[in-house]
Each structure stands twice: as structure tokens, then as C-alpha cells.
Write a protein that holds these residues in place. Structure first.
Motif, PDB file in Angstrom:
ATOM      1  N   GLU A 239       5.655  -1.494  -3.413  1.00 47.71           N
ATOM      2  CA  GLU A 239       5.418  -2.336  -2.235  1.00 47.71           C
ATOM      3  C   GLU A 239       5.590  -1.549  -0.943  1.00 47.71           C
ATOM      4  O   GLU A 239       4.886  -1.785   0.043  1.00 47.71           O
ATOM      5  CB  GLU A 239       6.346  -3.551  -2.255  1.00 47.71           C
ATOM      6  N   LEU A 240       6.522  -0.601  -0.934  1.00 45.75           N
ATOM      7  CA  LEU A 240       6.680   0.247   0.254  1.00 45.75           C
ATOM      8  C   LEU A 240       5.454   1.135   0.433  1.00 45.75           C
ATOM      9  O   LEU A 240       4.951   1.304   1.554  1.00 45.75           O
ATOM     10  CB  LEU A 240       7.940   1.098   0.139  1.00 45.75           C
ATOM     11  N   ALA A 241       4.965   1.693  -0.660  1.00 48.10           N
ATOM     12  CA  ALA A 241       3.749   2.515  -0.583  1.00 48.10           C
ATOM     13  C   ALA A 241       2.580   1.684  -0.067  1.00 48.10           C
ATOM     14  O   ALA A 241       1.789   2.145   0.776  1.00 48.10           O
ATOM     15  CB  ALA A 241       3.426   3.099  -1.954  1.00 48.10           C
ATOM     16  N   LEU A 242       2.471   0.453  -0.553  1.00 45.07           N
ATOM     17  CA  LEU A 242       1.386  -0.422  -0.102  1.00 45.07           C
ATOM     18  C   LEU A 242       1.528  -0.731   1.386  1.00 45.07           C
ATOM     19  O   LEU A 242       0.533  -0.739   2.131  1.00 45.07           O
ATOM     20  CB  LEU A 242       1.418  -1.709  -0.925  1.00 45.07           C
ATOM     21  N   TYR A 243       2.750  -0.961   1.841  1.00 43.41           N
ATOM     22  CA  TYR A 243       2.981  -1.214   3.262  1.00 43.41           C
ATOM     23  C   TYR A 243       2.527  -0.028   4.110  1.00 43.41           C
ATOM     24  O   TYR A 243       1.930  -0.208   5.180  1.00 43.41           O
ATOM     25  CB  TYR A 243       4.459  -1.496   3.517  1.00 43.41           C
ATOM     26  N   LEU A 244       2.789   1.180   3.628  1.00 47.33           N
ATOM     27  CA  LEU A 244       2.413   2.380   4.384  1.00 47.33           C
ATOM     28  C   LEU A 244       0.902   2.523   4.529  1.00 47.33           C
ATOM     29  O   LEU A 244       0.428   3.304   5.353  1.00 47.33           O
ATOM     30  CB  LEU A 244       2.993   3.627   3.715  1.00 47.33           C
ATOM     31  N   CYS A 245       0.158   1.767   3.722  1.00 46.73           N
ATOM     32  CA  CYS A 245      -1.299   1.800   3.818  1.00 46.73           C
ATOM     33  C   CYS A 245      -1.847   0.666   4.680  1.00 46.73           C
ATOM     34  O   CYS A 245      -3.057   0.561   4.880  1.00 46.73           O
ATOM     35  CB  CYS A 245      -1.921   1.716   2.422  1.00 46.73           C
ATOM     36  N   GLY A 246      -0.961  -0.185   5.192  1.00 49.90           N
ATOM     37  CA  GLY A 246      -1.395  -1.334   5.972  1.00 49.90           C
ATOM     38  C   GLY A 246      -1.453  -1.056   7.464  1.00 49.90           C
ATOM     39  O   GLY A 246      -0.999  -0.020   7.957  1.00 49.90           O
ATOM     40  N   ASP A 247      -1.986  -2.018   8.198  1.00 53.98           N
ATOM     41  CA  ASP A 247      -2.196  -1.863   9.635  1.00 53.98           C
ATOM     42  C   ASP A 247      -0.897  -1.633  10.404  1.00 53.98           C
ATOM     43  O   ASP A 247      -0.855  -0.861  11.362  1.00 53.98           O
ATOM     44  CB  ASP A 247      -2.898  -3.100  10.200  1.00 53.98           C
ATOM     45  N   PHE A 248       0.171  -2.304   9.995  1.00 50.74           N
ATOM     46  CA  PHE A 248       1.421  -2.208  10.753  1.00 50.74           C
ATOM     47  C   PHE A 248       2.111  -0.857  10.580  1.00 50.74           C
ATOM     48  O   PHE A 248       3.062  -0.559  11.305  1.00 50.74           O
ATOM     49  CB  PHE A 248       2.372  -3.346  10.364  1.00 50.74           C
ATOM     50  N   ALA A 249       1.644  -0.066   9.632  1.00 54.35           N
ATOM     51  CA  ALA A 249       2.249   1.250   9.407  1.00 54.35           C
ATOM     52  C   ALA A 249       1.383   2.387   9.951  1.00 54.35           C
ATOM     53  O   ALA A 249       1.619   3.550   9.624  1.00 54.35           O
ATOM     54  CB  ALA A 249       2.494   1.463   7.911  1.00 54.35           C
ATOM     55  N   SER A 250       0.428   2.061  10.800  1.00 55.85           N
ATOM     56  CA  SER A 250      -0.543   3.073  11.240  1.00 55.85           C
ATOM     57  C   SER A 250       0.074   4.192  12.080  1.00 55.85           C
ATOM     58  O   SER A 250      -0.525   5.255  12.226  1.00 55.85           O
ATOM     59  CB  SER A 250      -1.675   2.412  12.033  1.00 55.85           C
ATOM     60  N   THR A 251       1.273   3.969  12.647  1.00 56.18           N
ATOM     61  CA  THR A 251       1.931   5.029  13.422  1.00 56.18           C
ATOM     62  C   THR A 251       3.162   5.584  12.710  1.00 56.18           C
ATOM     63  O   THR A 251       3.915   6.345  13.304  1.00 56.18           O
ATOM     64  CB  THR A 251       2.339   4.515  14.813  1.00 56.18           C
ATOM     65  N   ILE A 252       3.361   5.207  11.470  1.00 55.56           N
ATOM     66  CA  ILE A 252       4.430   5.825  10.670  1.00 55.56           C
ATOM     67  C   ILE A 252       3.831   7.043   9.980  1.00 55.56           C
ATOM     68  O   ILE A 252       2.996   6.917   9.082  1.00 55.56           O
ATOM     69  CB  ILE A 252       4.998   4.855   9.622  1.00 55.56           C
ATOM     70  N   THR A 253       4.213   8.218  10.401  1.00 51.19           N
ATOM     71  CA  THR A 253       3.695   9.431   9.774  1.00 51.19           C
ATOM     72  C   THR A 253       4.715  10.557   9.901  1.00 51.19           C
ATOM     73  O   THR A 253       5.482  10.618  10.869  1.00 51.19           O
ATOM     74  CB  THR A 253       2.328   9.842  10.377  1.00 51.19           C
ATOM     75  N   GLY A 254       4.746  11.401   8.904  1.00 52.80           N
ATOM     76  CA  GLY A 254       5.709  12.494   8.870  1.00 52.80           C
ATOM     77  C   GLY A 254       7.115  12.047   8.521  1.00 52.80           C
ATOM     78  O   GLY A 254       8.078  12.806   8.667  1.00 52.80           O
ATOM     79  N   ALA A 255       7.251  10.814   8.029  1.00 47.83           N
ATOM     80  CA  ALA A 255       8.571  10.248   7.764  1.00 47.83           C
ATOM     81  C   ALA A 255       9.004  10.496   6.320  1.00 47.83           C
ATOM     82  O   ALA A 255       8.176  10.599   5.413  1.00 47.83           O
ATOM     83  CB  ALA A 255       8.572   8.747   8.043  1.00 47.83           C
ATOM     84  N   SER A 256      10.314  10.559   6.138  1.00 52.22           N
ATOM     85  CA  SER A 256      10.914  10.612   4.807  1.00 52.22           C
ATOM     86  C   SER A 256      11.773   9.361   4.673  1.00 52.22           C
ATOM     87  O   SER A 256      12.789   9.233   5.356  1.00 52.22           O
ATOM     88  CB  SER A 256      11.771  11.875   4.654  1.00 52.22           C
ATOM     89  N   LEU A 257      11.348   8.443   3.840  1.00 50.39           N
ATOM     90  CA  LEU A 257      11.923   7.103   3.790  1.00 50.39           C
ATOM     91  C   LEU A 257      12.787   6.940   2.541  1.00 50.39           C
ATOM     92  O   LEU A 257      12.279   6.790   1.432  1.00 50.39           O
ATOM     93  CB  LEU A 257      10.795   6.071   3.790  1.00 50.39           C
ATOM     94  N   PRO A 258      14.124   6.957   2.694  1.00 54.83           N
ATOM     95  CA  PRO A 258      14.993   6.782   1.531  1.00 54.83           C
ATOM     96  C   PRO A 258      14.997   5.333   1.036  1.00 54.83           C
ATOM     97  O   PRO A 258      14.991   4.400   1.837  1.00 54.83           O
ATOM     98  CB  PRO A 258      16.400   7.162   2.051  1.00 54.83           C
ATOM     99  N   VAL A 259      14.984   5.191  -0.275  1.00 54.38           N
ATOM    100  CA  VAL A 259      15.204   3.897  -0.918  1.00 54.38           C
ATOM    101  C   VAL A 259      16.303   4.172  -1.935  1.00 54.38           C
ATOM    102  O   VAL A 259      16.063   4.350  -3.113  1.00 54.38           O
ATOM    103  CB  VAL A 259      13.918   3.383  -1.608  1.00 54.38           C
ATOM    104  N   ASP A 260      17.553   4.217  -1.431  1.00 50.42           N
ATOM    105  CA  ASP A 260      18.587   4.883  -2.231  1.00 50.42           C
ATOM    106  C   ASP A 260      19.964   4.223  -2.179  1.00 50.42           C
ATOM    107  O   ASP A 260      20.968   4.851  -2.511  1.00 50.42           O
ATOM    108  CB  ASP A 260      18.708   6.340  -1.778  1.00 50.42           C
TER     109      ASP A 260
END
Length: 266
Positions: A239-260
Motif C-alpha cells: 500500500e505504501l508503494a501504491l501511494y508513492l505512485c499516486g498524485d499526492f506523492a508526486s513530490t516525494i522523491t529521493g526518500a528512504s521511508l522506514p516501515v520498521d
């Protein structure tokens, strides 16, 4: 390479490496449910591959499968060819395939070192390199690298794995910078403990050795690293990967996102 013969439309196609089980398969289902054409990849014989494709056919989109060997540049090129034949040029690439081997650095076999770096790091580079031109021409794309908390912190006996995952995060940042002008984002997801069949033997071993029930053994295993002693569900990564492909994530780039569960917050 196998596929179901239905109409191709690569405007929403995703290639997910290592997607026959675990996190990769969970991500594939998330994207399938969202209407993406899914190019599956991994270890499977012909019957298993056909069964997997039949399972994904319920989403009503065109899907394909390849068992290309990602340990070589040619194998990565074969996966690109198989993907284009099955679903066209994917707009989303998820580099998820990975292997593990543990040993102290002073005893680490050279062959295992090379194999881990080839599959966990170099394959992500080769696939990104070969698929980026089409993304750039389309002025849109998403590259998601499934790294690990071990791309951010280290653990003993994991020299090759940590080196590869740290490298994958570095690659992610470079891809983000180089392609920001073409509406292409590149991000890394860094899972900690995830509820997959791979952790079950470790839970059972703790249960036997310390005479604990399975839930207590699970909490002990996960809590040894994570302040929140709860493993993530594979679907959470999808679901996080899918979010990163959506419109609201269009300026999230170069990030390292922990799910930990707070592992890397310590």
C-alpha cells in the motif's frame, strides 16, 4: 516468459521483481487490485507460473511472468524484453528481489558476496537504466526500491546485505536527482520485520528453546530490534508503494521511508 493474451495498455503497468512470494507478491496484489497490469517475476516452474497468472486474471488486466536470472546483466535485459512483450513499457518499476547470506566478514565467501551484490543492488541499476528512457520519453515514471532497515543501519554477519542495501539507497537518490525534470520519482522503502514465512522458523526456534508460546516468541524476536514489537504486514509495504505512485506523492522523491516499528529511530 508466460502471459495471458488480452489487450495491452502500458500506461499503468508495473514490473515487480521477486514477486512470487512474500512482500513482492503482496505488492503485486495491491497493484493488481488498483487496476495495474502486473509483470510478475521470480522462481517458479511453468505450472506454478500459470497458476499465478490465473490468480491475477481476476483483476481483469493483462499480466505476465518471467523467471529471468537477475544475477547477470543479460538476465536483467531478458526481463526487460519479457516485460515489454507482455505488458509494454512499464511506468512503474519496483526492485524487490533479494537474497541473504550471513557470516562474519572475515569468513564471508567471495561467491556469496558477489551474488548478493548482483541481485540486491546491480539488478536494480540495470533495470532502472534500461527502463528509464521510456519513462523519460513519457514524462512520467516511478522507481521504488525495496531496501531494508539494513540500508540505514547495520547488523552483525550481514556485510554483503548491508553493503547492497546501503548502495541501493544511494542509487535511489541519484535516480531521483537525475530524473526530477521528467516527473519521475525514485524512492526507497526500508522495511524492518515483516510477517512473511521467512521469519516463522526463527519464531519457532525461540519458542522451543525458551518454552514460550508462538506469540511471545514472535514478540521477543521482533522486540529485540524494534521498540514496537510488532511485525509489519506485507500488504503495508504494498500500500505504501501504491501511494508513492499516486498524485499526492508526486513530490516525494529521493526518500528512504522506514516501515520498521521504530528500529531506525533509536
Amino acid at each position: 516468459m508466460w502471459e495471458f493474451a488480452v489487450q495491452k495498455d502500458s500506461s499503468h503497468a508495473v514490473l515487480i521483481t521477486g514477486s512470487t512470494s512474500g512482500i513482492g507478491l503482496a505488492m503485486a496484489h495491491c497493484f493488481g487490485r488498483a487496476g495495474y497490469q502486473v509483470m510478475l517475476h521470480g522462481l517458479a516452474d511453468q505450472d506454478s507460473a500459470q497458476a499465478l497468472l490465473a490468480e491475477f486474471a481476476r483483476y481483469g488486466s493483462h499480466n505476465g511472468f518471467s523467471d529471468a536470472d537477475l544475477s547477470t546483466e543479460e538476465g536483467c535485459a531478458q526481463l526487460v524484453r519479457d516485460t515489454r512483450e507482455a505488458v509494454g513499457n512499464p511506468s512503474v518499476l519496483i526492485n524487490n528481489a533479494g537474497i541473504q547470506f550471513t557470516a562474519p566478514a572475515h569468513d564471508f565467501p567471495a561467491q556469496k558476496w558477489q551474488q548478493i551484490l548482483s541481485i540486491n543492488l546491480s539488478a536494480g541499476f540495470f533495470l532502472s537504466r534500461d527502463l528509464l528512457p521510456a519513462m523519460r520519453a513519457a514524462n512520467w515514471g516511478r522507481i521504488i526500491n525495496i531496501a531494508s532497515v539494513h540500508g540505514l543501519v547495520a547488523s552483525e554477519h550481514k556485510a554483503a546485505y548491508c553493503a547492497a542495501k546501503h548502495g541501493l539507497i544511494g542509487l535511489t537518490k541519484v535516480l531521483a536527482l537525475e530524473n526530477a525534470d521528467c516527473n519521475i520519482t525514485a524512492n526507497a522503502i526500508c522495511p524492518g520485520w515483516v510477517e512473511t514465512p521467512l521469519i516463522q522458523p526463527q519464531i519457532e526456534a525461540i519458542s522451543r528453546e525458551q518454552q514460550l508460546d508462538l506469540e511471545a516468541a514472535r514478540a521477543q524476536l521482533v522486540g529485540a530490534k524494534q521498540p514496537m514489537a510488532k511485525a509489519s504486514r506485507p500488504e503495508a509495504i504494498g500500500e505504501l508503494a501504491l501511494y508513492l505512485c499516486g498524485d499526492f506523492a508526486s513530490t516525494i522523491t529521493g526518500a528512504s521511508l522506514p516501515v520498521d516499528g521504530g528500529w531506525t529511530a533509536q
